[in-house]
Motif scaffolding. Structure first.
Motif, PDB file in Angstrom:
ATOM      1  N   UNK A  77       0.815  -1.212   0.000  1.00  0.00           N
ATOM      2  CA  UNK A  77       0.000   0.000   0.000  1.00  0.00           C
ATOM      3  C   UNK A  77       0.851   1.264   0.000  1.00  0.00           C
ATOM      4  N   UNK A  78       2.132   1.121   0.307  1.00  0.00           N
ATOM      5  CA  UNK A  78       3.034   2.267   0.262  1.00  0.00           C
ATOM      6  C   UNK A  78       3.176   2.842  -1.130  1.00  0.00           C
ATOM      7  N   UNK A  79       2.814   2.050  -2.130  1.00  0.00           N
ATOM      8  CA  UNK A  79       2.896   2.515  -3.515  1.00  0.00           C
ATOM      9  C   UNK A  79       1.699   3.385  -3.906  1.00  0.00           C
ATOM     10  N   UNK A  80       0.670   3.412  -3.049  1.00  0.00           N
ATOM     11  CA  UNK A  80      -0.548   4.164  -3.353  1.00  0.00           C
ATOM     12  C   UNK A  80      -0.966   4.999  -2.145  1.00  0.00           C
ATOM     13  N   UNK A  81      -0.095   5.904  -1.693  1.00  0.00           N
ATOM     14  CA  UNK A  81      -0.397   6.635  -0.451  1.00  0.00           C
ATOM     15  C   UNK A  81      -1.640   7.522  -0.523  1.00  0.00           C
ATOM     16  N   UNK A  82      -1.914   8.146  -1.672  1.00  0.00           N
ATOM     17  CA  UNK A  82      -3.096   9.016  -1.763  1.00  0.00           C
ATOM     18  C   UNK A  82      -4.377   8.198  -1.654  1.00  0.00           C
ATOM     19  N   UNK A  83      -4.419   7.048  -2.325  1.00  0.00           N
ATOM     20  CA  UNK A  83      -5.609   6.203  -2.284  1.00  0.00           C
ATOM     21  C   UNK A  83      -5.842   5.667  -0.876  1.00  0.00           C
ATOM     22  N   UNK A  84      -4.758   5.264  -0.205  1.00  0.00           N
ATOM     23  CA  UNK A  84      -4.861   4.763   1.161  1.00  0.00           C
ATOM     24  C   UNK A  84      -5.346   5.885   2.083  1.00  0.00           C
ATOM     25  N   UNK A  85      -4.784   7.078   1.925  1.00  0.00           N
ATOM     26  CA  UNK A  85      -5.204   8.220   2.743  1.00  0.00           C
ATOM     27  C   UNK A  85      -6.682   8.520   2.540  1.00  0.00           C
ATOM     28  N   UNK A  86      -7.166   8.357   1.323  1.00  0.00           N
ATOM     29  CA  UNK A  86      -8.579   8.588   1.037  1.00  0.00           C
ATOM     30  C   UNK A  86      -9.466   7.587   1.779  1.00  0.00           C
ATOM     31  N   UNK A  87      -9.083   6.318   1.772  1.00  0.00           N
ATOM     32  CA  UNK A  87      -9.860   5.292   2.482  1.00  0.00           C
ATOM     33  C   UNK A  87      -9.824   5.559   3.987  1.00  0.00           C
ATOM     34  N   UNK A  88      -8.666   5.941   4.496  1.00  0.00           N
ATOM     35  CA  UNK A  88      -8.528   6.223   5.931  1.00  0.00           C
ATOM     36  C   UNK A  88      -9.352   7.449   6.310  1.00  0.00           C
ATOM     37  N   UNK A  89      -9.338   8.475   5.475  1.00  0.00           N
ATOM     38  CA  UNK A  89     -10.140   9.659   5.733  1.00  0.00           C
ATOM     39  C   UNK A  89     -11.629   9.308   5.760  1.00  0.00           C
TER      40      UNK A  89
END
Length: 142
Positions: free
Chosen positions: A81-93
């Motif tokens: 998931x480190x390769x997709x930090x913006x997408x992960x941040x969106x799910x976390x948000x």
């Protein structure tokens, strides 16, 4: 882990003669990927992540959805998931916002489950609200 990665980066700067070797390049690449993953793992520690959010992260990473309900650190690292930090941040948000809304709804539900009203039966004219005690104690009533 973050300290160890930083320590490796600092020490590796002095290894000029080794930088051209295949082993060093592979290790350096691994450390950089791990560093990116560590940033995401820190974000994933949020308790607001539910099953639906983990499913979104699995789908985002392409990991088989048949994983058990209990993910290990290895499972999370394999998701890359480190390769997709913006997408992960969106799910976390999204998870954080849902948790905030859920908490507020629970507060409202709790308040109204305990609310009491005093009414007087006026017979054929209906009912009148005598008091509720809500005005002073409630952020929900104006």
């Amino acid at each position: 882990l973050q300290h160890m990665v930083s320590q490796f980066e600092t020490k590796s700067r002095g290894l000029i003669s080794c930088r051209k070797t295949h082993a060093f390049k592979a290790l350096d690449t691994y450390v950089k990927q791990s560093k990116a993953s560590l940033s995401v793992i820190v974000l994933l520690k949020k308790h607001s992540l539910g099953n639906s959010h983990w499913e979104k992260l699995k789908k985002l990473s392409g990991v088989d959805s048949n994983h058990s309900d209990h993910l290990s650190l290895r499972d999370v690292l394999e998701m890359q998931l480190g390769e997709k930090p913006q997408e992960v941040a969106s799910v976390i948000n999204e998870a954080n916002q849902e948790a905030k809304i859920s908490k507020e709804l629970n507060t409202i539900a709790q308040f109204w489950s305990e609310a009491e009203f005093d009414v007087k039966d006026l017979g054929k004219d209906g009912y009148i609200l005598l008091s509720s005690g809500l005005r002073d104690s409630s952020p929900f009533v104006r």
